[in-house]
Design a protein around this motif. Structure first.
Motif, PDB file in Angstrom:
ATOM      1  N   HIS A 118      35.068  60.298 -24.081  1.00 14.57           N
ATOM      2  CA  HIS A 118      34.088  59.666 -24.959  1.00 14.57           C
ATOM      3  C   HIS A 118      34.187  60.234 -26.378  1.00 14.57           C
ATOM      4  N   SER A 119      34.725  61.462 -26.490  1.00 17.74           N
ATOM      5  CA  SER A 119      34.807  62.135 -27.780  1.00 17.74           C
ATOM      6  C   SER A 119      36.211  62.117 -28.369  1.00 17.74           C
ATOM      7  N   LEU A 130      29.975  59.188 -21.503  1.00  9.79           N
ATOM      8  CA  LEU A 130      30.701  58.634 -20.356  1.00  9.79           C
ATOM      9  C   LEU A 130      32.156  58.422 -20.737  1.00  9.79           C
ATOM     10  N   THR A 131      32.999  58.415 -19.715  1.00 12.81           N
ATOM     11  CA  THR A 131      34.388  58.085 -19.975  1.00 12.81           C
ATOM     12  C   THR A 131      34.489  56.628 -20.407  1.00 12.81           C
ATOM     13  N   ARG A 132      35.646  56.207 -20.850  1.00 13.08           N
ATOM     14  CA  ARG A 132      35.829  54.857 -21.384  1.00 13.08           C
ATOM     15  C   ARG A 132      36.079  53.863 -20.245  1.00 13.08           C
ATOM     16  N   VAL A 133      35.033  53.609 -19.484  1.00 13.97           N
ATOM     17  CA  VAL A 133      35.153  52.748 -18.312  1.00 13.97           C
ATOM     18  C   VAL A 133      35.647  51.355 -18.697  1.00 13.97           C
ATOM     19  N   LYS A 134      35.030  50.767 -19.697  1.00 13.42           N
ATOM     20  CA  LYS A 134      35.379  49.403 -20.090  1.00 13.42           C
ATOM     21  C   LYS A 134      36.831  49.302 -20.523  1.00 13.42           C
ATOM     22  N   GLU A 135      37.289  50.272 -21.283  1.00 13.85           N
ATOM     23  CA  GLU A 135      38.657  50.254 -21.776  1.00 13.85           C
ATOM     24  C   GLU A 135      39.671  50.540 -20.661  1.00 13.85           C
ATOM     25  N   LEU A 136      39.322  51.471 -19.770  1.00 14.87           N
ATOM     26  CA  LEU A 136      40.202  51.749 -18.630  1.00 14.87           C
ATOM     27  C   LEU A 136      40.366  50.500 -17.771  1.00 14.87           C
ATOM     28  N   GLU A 157      24.536  60.639 -13.870  1.00 13.91           N
ATOM     29  CA  GLU A 157      24.752  62.080 -14.056  1.00 13.91           C
ATOM     30  C   GLU A 157      25.249  62.385 -15.459  1.00 13.91           C
ATOM     31  N   SER A 158      26.244  61.623 -15.915  1.00 13.86           N
ATOM     32  CA  SER A 158      26.864  61.930 -17.200  1.00 13.86           C
ATOM     33  C   SER A 158      25.929  61.642 -18.368  1.00 13.86           C
ATOM     34  N   ILE A 159      25.152  60.554 -18.307  1.00 14.05           N
ATOM     35  CA  ILE A 159      24.232  60.258 -19.405  1.00 14.05           C
ATOM     36  C   ILE A 159      23.154  61.332 -19.498  1.00 14.05           C
ATOM     37  N   LEU A 178      26.837  49.646 -16.035  1.00  8.54           N
ATOM     38  CA  LEU A 178      27.116  48.448 -16.826  1.00  8.54           C
ATOM     39  C   LEU A 178      26.344  48.473 -18.141  1.00  8.54           C
ATOM     40  N   HIS A 179      25.116  48.983 -18.117  1.00 10.66           N
ATOM     41  CA  HIS A 179      24.353  49.097 -19.355  1.00 10.66           C
ATOM     42  C   HIS A 179      25.001  50.091 -20.323  1.00 10.66           C
ATOM     43  N   ILE A 180      25.249  51.298 -19.825  1.00 13.76           N
ATOM     44  CA  ILE A 180      25.735  52.368 -20.691  1.00 13.76           C
ATOM     45  C   ILE A 180      27.110  52.035 -21.264  1.00 13.76           C
ATOM     46  N   CYS A 181      27.951  51.410 -20.446  1.00 17.03           N
ATOM     47  CA  CYS A 181      29.320  51.088 -20.877  1.00 17.03           C
ATOM     48  C   CYS A 181      29.399  49.753 -21.613  1.00 17.03           C
ATOM     49  N   GLN A 182      28.256  49.113 -21.828  1.00 18.75           N
ATOM     50  CA  GLN A 182      28.183  47.834 -22.542  1.00 18.75           C
ATOM     51  C   GLN A 182      29.077  46.775 -21.897  1.00 18.75           C
ATOM     52  N   MET A 183      28.948  46.679 -20.580  1.00 22.16           N
ATOM     53  CA  MET A 183      29.693  45.689 -19.804  1.00 22.16           C
ATOM     54  C   MET A 183      28.689  44.663 -19.266  1.00 22.16           C
ATOM     55  N   MET A 184      28.157  43.845 -20.165  1.00 25.86           N
ATOM     56  CA  MET A 184      27.059  42.949 -19.827  1.00 25.86           C
ATOM     57  C   MET A 184      27.409  41.490 -20.082  1.00 25.86           C
TER      58      MET A 184
END
Length: 443
Positions: free
Chosen positions: A273-274, A317-323, A300-302, A357-363
């Protein structure tokens, strides 16, 4: 009569459902329901513990004895909890609370609690936690067991439970060196002993080792141990906000060179994330070539990450959407249930999915249509069980019934799991919740 498990005990034979099936069995079941991604109703036949036939339903109702009419609800593969710590579950506030909310104070609290562990204590809490998971449709669990302990009491106890509950749950136990492999006395010897005891997976925590060099050495060791002993790998990797923590590239490269990427998992990777985008562009090339899996633990991560920030404050969080967009396998996990690192949790992976889905902006609509993938199919690949997982003819008849029509409906309503079937036998069943509309809203 069909004997089913309700709550803690089977209503027919009164056996604790986590230990064995009710002795009353059926050789065939037929279920009329929806399947994910398909608009029609289907009739699903189960014989001898496997899906024997899946066909379009024409008349829309069941009539034969022993059949179950799902009334158009969604049939789904069982939920998978790919990352949890059963040895630490339900210990929040013991002996003290993690008031700072940081990863490192959590480890300190756990070190104090760990000194009081015994077999009975771990069994009691692990069984209560597994009961929560089973009641929420989970049939597969990967649990970490802290092996920074000369007696390996956590690992021994969880391996014992894994073997006892094999007809209820498929459990993988990770030898997890919470305080490091090389930074803890005899850490490497304890890892080797843990494999002899029966660990299914080997782990590491490179960012918690004393130095960068020791962190790299720990990753090389777990790949060697996994290759030599035919084990899977799951590493707590870069669970920190530090952008200079880059052990992920070492893990991915070692997995690539050993040609075992699909057997290797990087959990957390919150430092991503960084990372800046230029570095990530290079990193993703390696990640794709390596074929490793990822687990993100959104709640947990948030909670743990960004603790040293004022504002702007990182989500961590890790880059879930990009991964996911890059075709790299990534799934969600709850990680903790009421322990020193996360003081909430209820075993409901739909809650974890909602947060993720909220945190990773996958909506978007595309995200919603396949939302359940992150707690089903993707997790199956991570655990290495995909070959016999899923709803298809010939596969093991493991499935759950959700009170909804599709992924979006289930996610919106945080729907109940109404039925859980394992190898053709009902292991959990509940009535759907009925929402009563107040009279003043009915006009």
């Amino acid at each position: 009569m069909i004997a089913v498990s309700m709550g803690t005990y089977c209503v027919e034979c009164h056996a604790p459902y986590l230990y064995r099936y009710c002795p009353k069995e059926f050789s065939c079941r037929s279920l009329i329901r929806r399947l994910r991604g398909r608009p029609d109703l289907y009739q699903v036949q189960i014989e001898q513990g496997r899906f024997s036939s899946i066909s379009l339903q024409e008349d829309g109702y069941c009539s034969d004895q022993g059949e179950i009419d799902a009334r158009g609800r969604l049939l789904c593969s069982p939920f998978i909890e790919p990352h949890i710590h059963l040895d630490a579950a339900l210990t929040a506030g013991e002996p003290r609370w993690n008031e700072s909310g940081t990863l490192f104070e959590g480890i300190e609290c756990w070190s104090e609690r760990k000194a009081t562990l015994n077999r009975e204590d771990i069994r009691r809490r692990a069984l209560r936690t597994l009961e929560l998971l089973v009641n929420q449709g989970v049939q597969y669990v990967r649990t970490h067991a802290d092996v920074s302990d000369p007696g390996l009491v956590g690992l021994r106890t969880l391996c014992e439970l894994r073997d006892e509950l094999h007809d209820r749950l498929q459990i993988q136990v990770v030898a997890f060196p919470q305080e490091g492999i090389f930074s803890y006395p005899d850490g490497l010897a304890l890892m080797e002993q843990a494999i002899e005891v029966g660990a299914d997976v080997v782990g590491a925590i490179p960012h918690f080792e004393y130095t960068r060099e020791l962190g790299e050495a720990s990753l090389k060791e777990v790949i060697r141990l996994a290759r030599d002993h035919d084990r899977l790998v799951d590493v707590h990797c870069d669970e920190i906000d530090d952008p200079s923590s880059r052990f992920l590239e070492v893990l991915a490269a070692e997995a690539l060179f050993a040609e075992m990427g699909d057997r290797v998992t990087a959990s957390h990777t919150t430092a991503m994330h960084s990372y800046d985008n230029a570095y990530c562009s290079k990193l993703f090339r390696l990640l794709k070539h390596s074929g490793i899996n990822f687990i993100s633990c959104p709640t947990e991560s948030i909670h743990l990450q960004g603790r040293f920030d004022t504002y702007p404050k990182r989500r961590g969080l890790t880059r879930v959407k990009e991964l996911d967009a890059a075709g790299i396998n990534v799934c969600f996990a709850e990680d903790s249930i009421r322990d020193p690192w996360y003081s909430l949790g209820n075993g409901k992976l739909l809650r974890t999915l909602d947060f993720g889905l909220h945190i990773c902006q996958m909506m978007g609509s595309v995200d919603f249509r396949r939302a359940l993938d992150f707690i089903t199919d993707h997790a199956a690949r991570t655990l290495g069980i995909a070959s016999d997982y899923g709803i298809a003819e010939g596969k093991l008849a493991n499935c759950i019934l959700l009170d909804g029509e599709d992924d979006y409906d289930v996610l919106c309503h945080q729907s109940d799991v109404l039925l859980s079937i394992r190898e053709g036998k009902i292991i959990m069943q509940r009535e759907p919740a009925h929402i009563v509309t107040p009279h003043y809203l009915l006009g």
